[in-house]
Design a protein around this motif. Structure first.
Motif, PDB file in Angstrom:
ATOM      1  N   TYR A  95       0.844  -1.189   0.000  1.00  0.00           N
ATOM      2  CA  TYR A  95       0.000   0.000   0.000  1.00  0.00           C
ATOM      3  C   TYR A  95       0.883   1.244   0.000  1.00  0.00           C
ATOM      4  O   TYR A  95       1.826   1.350   0.790  1.00  0.00           O
ATOM      5  CB  TYR A  95      -0.920  -0.004   1.217  1.00  0.00           C
ATOM      6  CG  TYR A  95      -2.088  -0.945   1.062  1.00  0.00           C
ATOM      7  CD1 TYR A  95      -1.905  -2.330   1.075  1.00  0.00           C
ATOM      8  CD2 TYR A  95      -3.386  -0.462   0.886  1.00  0.00           C
ATOM      9  CE1 TYR A  95      -2.969  -3.200   0.910  1.00  0.00           C
ATOM     10  CE2 TYR A  95      -4.456  -1.328   0.731  1.00  0.00           C
ATOM     11  CZ  TYR A  95      -4.243  -2.694   0.747  1.00  0.00           C
ATOM     12  OH  TYR A  95      -5.303  -3.548   0.594  1.00  0.00           O
ATOM     13  N   TYR A  96       0.537   2.163  -0.869  1.00  0.00           N
ATOM     14  CA  TYR A  96       1.284   3.404  -1.014  1.00  0.00           C
ATOM     15  C   TYR A  96       0.368   4.595  -0.768  1.00  0.00           C
ATOM     16  O   TYR A  96      -0.791   4.584  -1.194  1.00  0.00           O
ATOM     17  CB  TYR A  96       1.841   3.551  -2.433  1.00  0.00           C
ATOM     18  CG  TYR A  96       2.790   2.480  -2.864  1.00  0.00           C
ATOM     19  CD1 TYR A  96       2.328   1.301  -3.463  1.00  0.00           C
ATOM     20  CD2 TYR A  96       4.166   2.629  -2.702  1.00  0.00           C
ATOM     21  CE1 TYR A  96       3.203   0.314  -3.878  1.00  0.00           C
ATOM     22  CE2 TYR A  96       5.050   1.653  -3.118  1.00  0.00           C
ATOM     23  CZ  TYR A  96       4.568   0.499  -3.696  1.00  0.00           C
ATOM     24  OH  TYR A  96       5.441  -0.471  -4.103  1.00  0.00           O
ATOM     25  N   CYS A  97       0.888   5.617  -0.128  1.00  0.00           N
ATOM     26  CA  CYS A  97       0.153   6.875  -0.104  1.00  0.00           C
ATOM     27  C   CYS A  97       0.817   7.831  -1.080  1.00  0.00           C
ATOM     28  O   CYS A  97       2.004   7.719  -1.382  1.00  0.00           O
ATOM     29  CB  CYS A  97       0.050   7.471   1.290  1.00  0.00           C
ATOM     30  SG  CYS A  97       1.562   8.154   1.951  1.00  0.00           S
ATOM     31  N   ALA A  98       0.026   8.766  -1.551  1.00  0.00           N
ATOM     32  CA  ALA A  98       0.485   9.697  -2.571  1.00  0.00           C
ATOM     33  C   ALA A  98      -0.192  11.040  -2.371  1.00  0.00           C
ATOM     34  O   ALA A  98      -1.292  11.112  -1.812  1.00  0.00           O
ATOM     35  CB  ALA A  98       0.189   9.154  -3.963  1.00  0.00           C
ATOM     36  N   ALA A  99       0.464  12.089  -2.854  1.00  0.00           N
ATOM     37  CA  ALA A  99      -0.042  13.447  -2.682  1.00  0.00           C
ATOM     38  C   ALA A  99      -0.019  14.195  -4.020  1.00  0.00           C
ATOM     39  O   ALA A  99       0.894  14.014  -4.823  1.00  0.00           O
ATOM     40  CB  ALA A  99       0.794  14.208  -1.650  1.00  0.00           C
TER      41      ALA A  99
END
Length: 124
Positions: A95-99
């Motif tokens: 799982y990756y978070c991104a902005a």
């Protein structure tokens, strides 16, 4: 840009819960829309959930997680969360978070900043 660090992944049995966190460093976190993506081996990186910047209250969930996952953000702590309940083996992925600056998006190529990813494994 912001720098992102995910945490909270791990091994859990089917039906269990995990909460992922994504801590952001840098200025003006509140103007970034945030997304959680996941990638299983051999698959593309797909959006799981997204939340708009603080000026608009909107969220997005992919169909397979609706009713089970909740995305939220705490701008005072520069952190976005993904609460995952009723986990299934098919949720297993990195799982990756991104902005991204601007409005909410479901497209990974529209996100400029990414974390390193955290592994979530759901056993049956």
């Amino acid at each position: 840009q912001v720098q992102l660090v995910e945490s909270g992944g791990g091994l859990v049995q089917a039906g269990g819960s995990l909460r992922l966190s994504c801590a952001a460093s840098g200025r003006a976190f509140s103007i970034y829309s945030m997304g959680w993506f996941r990638q299983a081996p051999g698959n593309e990186r797909d959006v799981v959930a997204a939340i708009s910047w603080s000026g608009h209250s909107s969220t997005y969930y992919t169909d397979s997680v609706k009713g089970r996952f909740t995305i939220s953000r705490d701008n005072a702590k520069n952190t976005v969360y993904l609460q995952m309940n009723s986990l299934k083996p098919e949720d297993t992925a990195v799982y990756y978070c991104a902005a991204r600056r601007g409005v909410i998006s479901t497209r990974s190529n529209e996100y400029a900043s990414w974390g390193q990813g955290t592994q979530v494994t759901v056993s049956s």
